[in-house]
Design a protein around this motif. Structure first.
Motif, PDB file in Angstrom:
ATOM      1  N   GLY A   1       0.943  -1.090   0.002  1.00  0.00           N
ATOM      2  CA  GLY A   1      -0.057   0.142  -0.042  1.00  0.00           C
ATOM      3  C   GLY A   1       0.777   1.286   0.153  1.00  0.00           C
ATOM      4  O   GLY A   1       0.486   1.920  -0.771  1.00  0.00           O
ATOM      5  N   SER A   2       1.831   1.090   0.973  1.00  0.00           N
ATOM      6  CA  SER A   2       2.973   2.592   0.790  1.00  0.00           C
ATOM      7  C   SER A   2       3.529   2.596  -0.277  1.00  0.00           C
ATOM      8  O   SER A   2       3.426   3.927  -1.067  1.00  0.00           O
ATOM      9  N   LEU A   3       3.869   1.698  -1.169  1.00  0.00           N
ATOM     10  CA  LEU A   3       4.449   1.782  -2.650  1.00  0.00           C
ATOM     11  C   LEU A   3       3.383   2.235  -3.626  1.00  0.00           C
ATOM     12  O   LEU A   3       3.889   3.410  -4.348  1.00  0.00           O
ATOM     13  N   LEU A   4       2.345   1.858  -3.517  1.00  0.00           N
ATOM     14  CA  LEU A   4       1.168   2.159  -4.404  1.00  0.00           C
ATOM     15  C   LEU A   4       0.794   3.736  -4.434  1.00  0.00           C
ATOM     16  O   LEU A   4       0.498   4.299  -5.320  1.00  0.00           O
ATOM     17  N   THR A   5       0.428   3.818  -3.125  1.00  0.00           N
ATOM     18  CA  THR A   5      -0.007   5.263  -2.798  1.00  0.00           C
ATOM     19  C   THR A   5       1.016   6.225  -2.915  1.00  0.00           C
ATOM     20  O   THR A   5       0.683   7.569  -3.217  1.00  0.00           O
ATOM     21  N   THR A   6       2.407   6.068  -2.834  1.00  0.00           N
ATOM     22  CA  THR A   6       3.174   7.095  -3.068  1.00  0.00           C
ATOM     23  C   THR A   6       3.547   7.181  -4.677  1.00  0.00           C
ATOM     24  O   THR A   6       3.617   8.569  -5.105  1.00  0.00           O
ATOM     25  N   PHE A   7       3.345   6.329  -5.513  1.00  0.00           N
ATOM     26  CA  PHE A   7       3.329   6.270  -6.640  1.00  0.00           C
ATOM     27  C   PHE A   7       2.242   7.284  -7.318  1.00  0.00           C
ATOM     28  O   PHE A   7       2.407   8.264  -7.978  1.00  0.00           O
ATOM     29  N   ILE A   8       0.925   7.082  -6.614  1.00  0.00           N
ATOM     30  CA  ILE A   8      -0.064   7.806  -6.993  1.00  0.00           C
ATOM     31  C   ILE A   8      -0.033   9.404  -6.627  1.00  0.00           C
ATOM     32  O   ILE A   8      -0.370  10.439  -7.259  1.00  0.00           O
ATOM     33  N   THR A   9       0.511   9.205  -5.321  1.00  0.00           N
ATOM     34  CA  THR A   9       0.812  10.644  -4.567  1.00  0.00           C
ATOM     35  C   THR A   9       1.740  11.854  -5.738  1.00  0.00           C
ATOM     36  O   THR A   9       1.395  12.913  -5.813  1.00  0.00           O
ATOM     37  N   TYR A  10       3.044  11.123  -6.007  1.00  0.00           N
ATOM     38  CA  TYR A  10       3.960  11.908  -6.572  1.00  0.00           C
ATOM     39  C   TYR A  10       4.060  11.646  -8.284  1.00  0.00           C
ATOM     40  O   TYR A  10       4.727  12.626  -8.597  1.00  0.00           O
ATOM     41  N   ARG A  11       3.227  10.754  -8.548  1.00  0.00           N
ATOM     42  CA  ARG A  11       3.052  10.746 -10.164  1.00  0.00           C
ATOM     43  C   ARG A  11       1.920  11.057 -10.735  1.00  0.00           C
ATOM     44  O   ARG A  11       1.770  11.598 -11.831  1.00  0.00           O
ATOM     45  N   LEU A  12       0.708  10.676 -10.107  1.00  0.00           N
ATOM     46  CA  LEU A  12      -0.604  10.880 -10.906  1.00  0.00           C
ATOM     47  C   LEU A  12      -1.337  11.852 -10.194  1.00  0.00           C
ATOM     48  O   LEU A  12      -2.274  12.247 -10.776  1.00  0.00           O
ATOM     49  N   THR A  13      -0.937  12.698  -9.179  1.00  0.00           N
ATOM     50  CA  THR A  13      -1.835  13.636  -8.541  1.00  0.00           C
ATOM     51  C   THR A  13      -1.402  14.981  -9.048  1.00  0.00           C
ATOM     52  O   THR A  13      -0.105  15.456  -8.866  1.00  0.00           O
ATOM     53  N   SER A  14      -2.112  15.847  -9.505  1.00  0.00           N
ATOM     54  CA  SER A  14      -1.795  17.120 -10.218  1.00  0.00           C
ATOM     55  C   SER A  14      -2.627  18.153  -9.738  1.00  0.00           C
ATOM     56  O   SER A  14      -2.437  19.240 -10.347  1.00  0.00           O
ATOM     57  N   SER A  15      -3.381  18.259  -8.810  1.00  0.00           N
ATOM     58  CA  SER A  15      -4.082  19.114  -8.148  1.00  0.00           C
ATOM     59  C   SER A  15      -4.342  19.129  -6.604  1.00  0.00           C
ATOM     60  O   SER A  15      -4.106  18.050  -6.230  1.00  0.00           O
ATOM     61  N   VAL A  16      -4.329  20.465  -6.105  1.00  0.00           N
ATOM     62  CA  VAL A  16      -4.657  20.176  -4.649  1.00  0.00           C
ATOM     63  C   VAL A  16      -5.800  19.566  -4.149  1.00  0.00           C
ATOM     64  O   VAL A  16      -5.752  18.709  -3.160  1.00  0.00           O
ATOM     65  N   GLU A  17      -6.898  19.338  -4.916  1.00  0.00           N
ATOM     66  CA  GLU A  17      -8.237  18.949  -4.582  1.00  0.00           C
ATOM     67  C   GLU A  17      -7.988  17.298  -4.768  1.00  0.00           C
ATOM     68  O   GLU A  17      -8.552  16.663  -3.596  1.00  0.00           O
ATOM     69  N   ALA A  18      -7.375  16.617  -5.366  1.00  0.00           N
ATOM     70  CA  ALA A  18      -7.029  15.517  -5.572  1.00  0.00           C
ATOM     71  C   ALA A  18      -5.986  14.956  -4.514  1.00  0.00           C
ATOM     72  O   ALA A  18      -6.170  13.899  -3.993  1.00  0.00           O
ATOM     73  N   MET A  19      -5.096  15.879  -4.224  1.00  0.00           N
ATOM     74  CA  MET A  19      -4.039  15.812  -3.182  1.00  0.00           C
ATOM     75  C   MET A  19      -4.750  15.541  -1.725  1.00  0.00           C
ATOM     76  O   MET A  19      -4.461  14.568  -1.063  1.00  0.00           O
ATOM     77  N   MET A  20      -5.885  16.375  -1.537  1.00  0.00           N
ATOM     78  CA  MET A  20      -6.684  16.216  -0.337  1.00  0.00           C
ATOM     79  C   MET A  20      -7.285  14.878  -0.120  1.00  0.00           C
ATOM     80  O   MET A  20      -7.510  14.612   1.082  1.00  0.00           O
ATOM     81  N   ILE A  21      -7.526  14.403  -1.100  1.00  0.00           N
ATOM     82  CA  ILE A  21      -8.182  12.966  -1.094  1.00  0.00           C
ATOM     83  C   ILE A  21      -6.976  11.699  -1.160  1.00  0.00           C
ATOM     84  O   ILE A  21      -7.191  10.930  -0.139  1.00  0.00           O
ATOM     85  N   VAL A  22      -6.105  12.057  -1.834  1.00  0.00           N
ATOM     86  CA  VAL A  22      -5.171  10.909  -1.763  1.00  0.00           C
ATOM     87  C   VAL A  22      -4.111  10.915  -0.533  1.00  0.00           C
ATOM     88  O   VAL A  22      -3.691   9.970  -0.004  1.00  0.00           O
ATOM     89  N   ALA A  23      -3.922  12.106  -0.053  1.00  0.00           N
ATOM     90  CA  ALA A  23      -2.995  12.348   1.290  1.00  0.00           C
ATOM     91  C   ALA A  23      -3.486  11.459   2.472  1.00  0.00           C
ATOM     92  O   ALA A  23      -2.782  10.822   3.153  1.00  0.00           O
ATOM     93  N   PRO A  24      -4.691  11.316   3.061  1.00  0.00           N
ATOM     94  CA  PRO A  24      -4.923  10.462   4.042  1.00  0.00           C
ATOM     95  C   PRO A  24      -4.844   9.043   3.707  1.00  0.00           C
ATOM     96  O   PRO A  24      -4.459   8.487   4.915  1.00  0.00           O
ATOM     97  N   ILE A  25      -4.996   8.641   2.487  1.00  0.00           N
ATOM     98  CA  ILE A  25      -5.086   7.123   2.065  1.00  0.00           C
ATOM     99  C   ILE A  25      -3.424   7.129   2.262  1.00  0.00           C
ATOM    100  O   ILE A  25      -3.168   5.990   2.601  1.00  0.00           O
ATOM    101  N   ASN A  26      -2.545   7.947   1.525  1.00  0.00           N
ATOM    102  CA  ASN A  26      -1.068   7.732   1.748  1.00  0.00           C
ATOM    103  C   ASN A  26      -0.698   7.716   3.379  1.00  0.00           C
ATOM    104  O   ASN A  26       0.108   6.847   3.737  1.00  0.00           O
ATOM    105  N   GLY A  27      -1.267   8.451   4.160  1.00  0.00           N
ATOM    106  CA  GLY A  27      -0.928   8.703   5.799  1.00  0.00           C
ATOM    107  C   GLY A  27      -1.106   7.347   6.239  1.00  0.00           C
ATOM    108  O   GLY A  27      -0.801   6.946   7.277  1.00  0.00           O
ATOM    109  N   PHE A  28      -2.501   6.855   5.818  1.00  0.00           N
ATOM    110  CA  PHE A  28      -2.651   5.416   6.423  1.00  0.00           C
ATOM    111  C   PHE A  28      -1.789   4.446   6.423  1.00  0.00           C
ATOM    112  O   PHE A  28      -1.525   3.584   7.184  1.00  0.00           O
ATOM    113  N   PHE A  29      -1.107   4.340   5.150  1.00  0.00           N
ATOM    114  CA  PHE A  29      -0.131   2.970   4.940  1.00  0.00           C
ATOM    115  C   PHE A  29       1.209   3.878   5.523  1.00  0.00           C
ATOM    116  O   PHE A  29       1.972   3.091   6.009  1.00  0.00           O
ATOM    117  N   THR A  30       2.014   5.092   4.856  1.00  0.00           N
ATOM    118  CA  THR A  30       3.227   5.319   5.117  1.00  0.00           C
ATOM    119  C   THR A  30       3.347   5.873   6.511  1.00  0.00           C
ATOM    120  O   THR A  30       4.671   5.827   6.904  1.00  0.00           O
TER     121      THR A  30
END
Length: 450
Positions: A337-366
């Motif tokens: 989960g940490s590997l996948l969410t890190t890739f999503i966070t830093y490669r596929l996320t391009s707006s702060v709105e999307a980041m606010m959704i991705v960040a807690p999922i990333n925090g859940f794992f990393t």
């Protein structure tokens, strides 16, 4: 018949058998870890105004260097203190070390508020880290040795959540102080004055918590072996002087194997978390600026809070998950989960709105799952007379390696060609964490070794 079924259902609840003393142990350790979380974030959020107050004109010409130094020195003190305190807890007891750890770091945190020069600040930060480093390992050891088997992993997860709550409290307190500026440019000093409040908590611990009976009994009976893999070691060692606990982790073959694997997993966690969390606000602010959003800097704080909320959820759920699927599967899936969410966070996320959704999922794992295993699993792999030493070594030795990261952060970002590339490169360390857990024994349902 119905009454019998109801009784069975009642006995199946995870919290059955927990007494007032169990809850006091959790509260004592949980509150101590809240103060640690508060202290850790307090340094980060006040860094700018603090350095502005204590740096000389010559030093102020290179603020990033001194920012990295003060954070790195604090981490160094934290790691060294955690290791030393963890060892001492196996000799003088869990409760006594908790008392001194909480009291000393509270006093030293308060003294930080009176720093007038950068080097005075660094000295106090190192000493504060040295004092507070052992609070975690002693609290974990005490809880693991007092809570019943069916509730222990849940309790450890709840305890671990204290760090997340502490960082949230620090964020809220600093938001209030920075909005009102009661001391003007020196308002940052109030954050460390508030950090001195845990001194009063020492009185609560002394009155409300007992020492670990398992540790006391094992010391009386001179059970010195590090793991159950050498059942004859106790009899051989009891006749002589007690071995040095840290040396035991490297002199007994099975203990050495477990220690090294756990240390690598801890380094994976620490390196990955450092790259993800410390660069996440910077990356988010850059996204906000690229979108032309007003007050772009505020998005850094918002995403940090969102990230931490995800971690807290993981802490609260982890004990239930790890008891359901086992320790090794939990660890391996955590790093997937940490590997996948890190890739999503830093490669596929391009707006702060999307980041606010991705960040807690990333925090859940990393941050959440990637750290909570250290509060649950290593305790089950080592015997009671070396337990605090083992878990403190696994947790803090990685810090003794990671303390250099804040100092070289700027160079790393430049070398990799940007924050996103640097985070992805360091995040690839999670691949190691996916594989290594399967070389450790599964301990689900086997109870705590004595």
């Amino acid at each position: 018949m119905e009454h019998g079924q109801a009784a069975v259902g009642t006995r199946s609840r995870w919290y059955d058998g927990l007494t007032a003393m169990h809850w006091r142990v959790l509260r004592a350790s949980f509150l101590g870890w809240i103060f640690d979380g508060y202290e850790a974030l307090a340094l980060v959020v006040v860094l700018g105004p603090m350095l502005h107050s204590v740096l000389s004109p010559a030093q102020a010409a290179s603020p990033t260097i001194y920012a990295g130094l003060v954070i790195g020195i604090t981490l160094l003190g934290w790691g060294a203190g955690g290791l030393i305190g963890g060892i001492l807890a196996d000799y003088v007891g869990r409760k006594r070390m908790m008392l001194w750890s909480v009291f000393l770091y509270a006093v030293l945190s308060g003294l930080t508020a009176f720093s007038q020069t950068f080097w005075t600040l660094c000295a106090l930060r190192f000493l504060t880290g040295l004092a507070m480093g052992s609070e975690w390992s002693t609290g974990i050891a005490l809880l693991s040795e007092t809570w019943p088997e069916q509730a222990r992993a849940k309790g450890a997860g709840f305890l671990q959540s204290g760090f997340g709550w502490g960082t949230l409290i620090a964020a809220v307190v600093w938001y209030a102080l920075s909005s009102t500026h009661p001391l003007g440019a020196e308002t940052w000093r109030l954050m460390f004055v508030l950090g001195a409040l845990p001194a009063f908590f020492v009185l609560y611990i002394r009155r409300g918590v007992n020492e670990s009976e398992k540790w006391q009994r094992a010391v009386r009976e001179k059970r010195w072996s590090a793991t159950n893999a050498q059942p004859g070691a106790d009899a051989a060692q009891a006749a002589g002087k007690r071995p040095f606990t840290l040396a035991q982790l490297f002199s007994e073959r099975e203990a050495l194997r477990r220690t090294l694997i756990l240390l690598v997993l801890s380094i994976v966690t620490t390196v990955g978390w450092w790259a993800i969390s410390s660069w996440l606000p910077t990356f988010t602010v850059a996204l906000a600026k690229a979108e032309g959003l007003p007050d772009a800097l505020s998005w850094g704080s918002k995403v940090s809070i969102s990230y931490t909320v995800g971690a807290i959820v993981a802490y609260l759920l982890a004990g239930f998950i790890v008891d359901a699927i086992g320790r090794r599967a939990f660890l391996s899936l955590t790093f997937v989960g940490s590997l996948l969410t890190t890739f999503i966070t830093y490669r596929l996320t391009s707006s702060v709105e999307a980041m606010m959704i991705v960040a807690p999922i990333n925090g859940f794992f990393t941050l959440g799952c990637a750290y909570v295993w250290m509060a649950i699993y290593p305790c089950e792999l080592f015997n009671v007379t070396v337990r605090s030493t083992a878990i403190s070594f696994v947790f803090n030795a990685a810090r003794l390696i990671a303390w250099v990261f804040p100092i070289v952060a700027g160079s790393m970002i430049k070398s990799f060609g940007g924050v996103s590339q640097a985070a992805l490169a360091l995040g690839s360390v999670y691949l190691i964490g996916i594989v290594l857990p399967w070389f450790l024994p599964e301990t689900r349902g086997s109870g705590m070794p004595d």
